[in-house]
Design a protein around this motif. Structure first.
Motif, PDB file in Angstrom:
ATOM      1  N   PHE A  59       0.805  -1.214   0.000  1.00 24.39           N
ATOM      2  CA  PHE A  59       0.000   0.000   0.000  1.00 24.39           C
ATOM      3  C   PHE A  59       0.844   1.273   0.000  1.00 24.39           C
ATOM      4  CE2 PHE A  59      -2.659  -3.246   2.032  1.00 24.39           C
ATOM      5  CZ  PHE A  59      -3.747  -3.218   1.173  1.00 24.39           C
ATOM      6  N   ALA A  83      -1.903   0.580   7.301  1.00 24.54           N
ATOM      7  CA  ALA A  83      -2.880  -0.266   6.612  1.00 24.54           C
ATOM      8  C   ALA A  83      -3.179  -1.490   7.474  1.00 24.54           C
ATOM      9  CB  ALA A  83      -2.345  -0.686   5.251  1.00 24.54           C
ATOM     10  N   GLU A  93      -9.215  -3.034  -0.919  1.00 19.69           N
ATOM     11  CA  GLU A  93      -8.221  -1.967  -0.906  1.00 19.69           C
ATOM     12  C   GLU A  93      -7.138  -2.165  -1.964  1.00 19.69           C
ATOM     13  OE1 GLU A  93      -8.064   0.739   1.081  1.00 19.69           O
ATOM     14  OE2 GLU A  93      -9.922   0.299   2.127  1.00 19.69           O
ATOM     15  N   ASP A 315      -1.498   6.162  -1.815  1.00 19.39           N
ATOM     16  CA  ASP A 315      -1.686   7.170  -0.766  1.00 19.39           C
ATOM     17  C   ASP A 315      -1.681   8.595  -1.314  1.00 19.39           C
ATOM     18  OD1 ASP A 315      -1.900   5.297   1.239  1.00 19.39           O
ATOM     19  OD2 ASP A 315       0.247   5.309   1.689  1.00 19.39           O
TER      20      ASP A 315
END
Length: 620
Positions: A59, A83, A93, A315
């Motif tokens: 992520f 996360a 996600e 992000d």
């Protein structure tokens, strides 16, 4: 088995298959039958670490593994970006699936049957499936027309734009003939009512129904699974609107959909970035240039739902805007709209193209290298807003500079998250003072303005620094009112120094215009006299503690020191939180906690050593 953290959106979304609401018991059983490390290991290289697995986080970009997977507890957690979730959340996600699509995929793999749909849900699912078939049939028909006699002009337009056969096939580009009824006739078996519901045919009361798209290049809009749900039509000649999108339908919600998300999502996971451009053809041009992680909104400003979809993948998405004045205004509006939605760890950056060029122009004239150069140095959201506000002000006039600062504080206040608002307020101040007050380089000079004395500098520094700050604020009280919130956040362990700060804050809040003589008179009656004799202490080497220090210089140095002490508190708080986690840990997460503590310890050590080693040696 311990239950994992709840997954988001624990109810089926539109297009999720029409199943009844899922019970907690069913979801727990689904998690119990899913090997989380097996699921994540399909796309992330995991390393066995005791009873857990670790990896570089999917992520966010990192070089040292901070992402941990625990099969026993059925959750993953990243100590770097925070996360956290279970198997369902990972699919929503990391892959951008809808909640029900994720549940169905896991259930199929685990051999579980989903609960039977309700009659209403079954009817809705059948209706959407039927409409989906109609849209796919229309997409196939448009593609046929592009290759036919009527499509010659559209093919010439694509040739002129440099859109080759590979891109035409990948994006399913087609053509709608300039006719009021050809599509309606071609898809007659579907029924006109379904064509209207799918947004392909327009119904006007008392008149014959007719095709919505006529004489336009047709670009299918797909959902996250690659299914055609709507169209964008680009006119080939003169006329308005230049682009025409499908209306909202049971399949198509314009505010929740992003063009090319089905292809850009996987590409973004490989590259670690995601771009947002203004139009379909910009996306296609970038894709042809090898930049495949680009999406576009559908003729409107980015919505909250679209931003959330972007943040599921990366992000910090990069928003690319045309280089003209309209494009820059659009960038600023997007930044202002995003401020209330920001939360810790989620951000936006901006790539502002050269004047008069869009991404398509740029890659055609300068190749992918020209675009990559912009993407390598995007403008942070805070900088974009600061410069936009600054450029509207006559900076030679102090009252207008004061207005600029007020406007920047107002912008920071629109952030819904308190921590994000504080950081934007601090960043705006730093940008302002870089131009009109203390410079960034002064942080080191101010930090080093403590004379090295006996004892441990790291232990002595906090108290010495705080009492110097309080003395400086007592002699230059205008800083108190302006930075009261930050001053209140500075950690002060000594109760006498805390009382000194409280007296200062209370006095200036009641009487914001107090001068230094009035402040010292108040302190003389409210604070122990020995606390005020710091001017005689030899280890105070900050210039702002000297009565002879220039007022503007003192204020700028105080600003710098306040920012530095706030940063020290944040690092200390993070380290304390990790220390508490270490105490509570059963041993399974010790390595990850220790890996996160190391940089914080080193950072605090470096901060204290720099401050001690760069003593100015200038006595008061």
């Amino acid at each position: 088995m311990a239950r994992a953290a709840p997954s988001p959106n624990q109810a089926p979304r539109r297009g999720g298959g029409g199943f009844a609401l899922l019970s907690p018991a069913f979801l727990d059983e689904l998690r119990a039958r899913t090997s989380l490390s097996g699921l994540i290991g399909r796309t992330v290289k995991l390393q066995k670490a005791g009873n857990e697995h670790k990896a570089c986080c999917p992520f966010h970009q990192e070089k040292t593994p901070s992402f941990w997977v625990n099969d026993q507890k059925a959750f993953y957690h990243c100590f770097g970006c925070g996360a956290h979730g279970d198997a369902i959340r990972f699919l929503t996600e990391a892959r951008g699936l809808a909640f029900m699509d994720a549940v169905k995929e896991l259930a199929d793999a685990a051999g579980l049957e989903l609960p039977a749909p309700t009659p209403a849900a079954r009817a809705q699912a059948e209706r959407e499936a039927s409409l989906g078939e109609v849209v796919e049939q229309a997409a196939a028909w448009f593609r046929q027309q592009l290759g036919g006699i009527d499509g010659a002009g559209a093919r010439a337009y694509l040739d002129k734009r440099g859109i080759g056969a590979e891109a035409r096939a990948a994006f399913g580009i087609g053509f709608a003939p300039d006719s009021r009824g050809k599509l309606k006739a071609a898809l007659a078996e579907a029924g006109e009512d379904r064509l209207v519901e799918a947004g392909l045919v327009i119904e006007v009361e008392g008149k014959e129904r007719y095709d919505r798209f006529r004489g336009r290049l047709m670009i299918p809009i797909r959902d996250a699974k690659g299914r055609a749900i709507a169209f964008g039509g680009r006119i080939l000649g003169d006329g308005e609107p230049k682009y025409l999108n499908s209306p909202e339908t049971p399949l198509f919600d314009k505010g929740r959909t992003l063009f090319n998300l089905d292809r850009a999502g996987p590409a973004s996971r490989r590259s670690g970035r995601l771009l947002v451009v203004e139009g379909y053809l910009d996306v296609i041009a970038l894709d042809q240039a090898g930049i495949r992680e680009a999406v576009a909104p559908l003729g409107t400003a980015l919505t909250e739902h679209q931003l959330e979809r972007l943040w599921r993948l990366v992000d910090e998405p990069i928003l690319c805007f045309d280089g003209d004045k309209a494009g820059r205004r659009a960038a600023v509006r997007a930044a202002q709209r995003a401020l209330p939605l920001l939360r810790p760890g989620k951000a936006l950056a901006f790539a502002l193209l050269p004047e008069g060029q869009d991404p398509d122009d740029l890659v055609r004239s300068g190749g992918p290298e020209a675009m990559e150069a912009l993407l390598d140095a995007p403008v942070p959201l805070a900088t974009l807003l600061y410069e936009a506000e600054r450029d509207q002000v006559d900076l030679t006039r102090p009252e207008l500079r004061a207005g600029l600062r007020a406007k920047l504080d107002e912008l920071a206040g629109t952030c819904a998250d308190r921590l994000v608002a504080e950081e934007f307020r601090r960043t705006f101040r730093e940008l302002f003072f870089e131009e009109f007050g203390w410079k960034k380089t002064e942080l080191r000079a101010i930090a080093g303005a403590i004379h090295r004395t006996g004892g441990n500098p790291a232990e002595e520094l906090p108290r010495r620094t705080v009492r110097a700050l309080l003395l400086g604020l007592s002699r230059h009280p205008r800083t108190l009112t302006r930075r009261a919130e930050d001053i209140a956040c500075i950690r002060i362990d000594d109760p006498d120094l805390r009382r000194w700060r409280q007296v200062l804050v209370d006095a200036t809040f009641r009487h914001p215009n107090l001068d230094v003589d009035a402040v010292e008179a108040i302190l003389g009656t409210a604070v122990m006299p020995e606390l005020l004799r710091f001017a005689d202490v030899s280890d105070l080497r900050y210039r702002f503690t000297a009565r002879t220090c220039d007022a503007d210089e003192a204020v700028s140095q105080l600003d710098a020191l306040i920012s530095l002490l706030c940063g020290e508190r944040e690092m200390s708080d993070q380290l304390a939180e990790l220390d508490r986690a270490a105490i509570a840990d059963d041993g399974s997460e010790w390595d990850a906690i220790e890996a996160a503590r190391g940089p914080l310890r080193a950072g605090l050590r470096d901060l204290h050593e720099q401050m001690a080693e760069q003593a100015s040696g200038e006595a008061i």
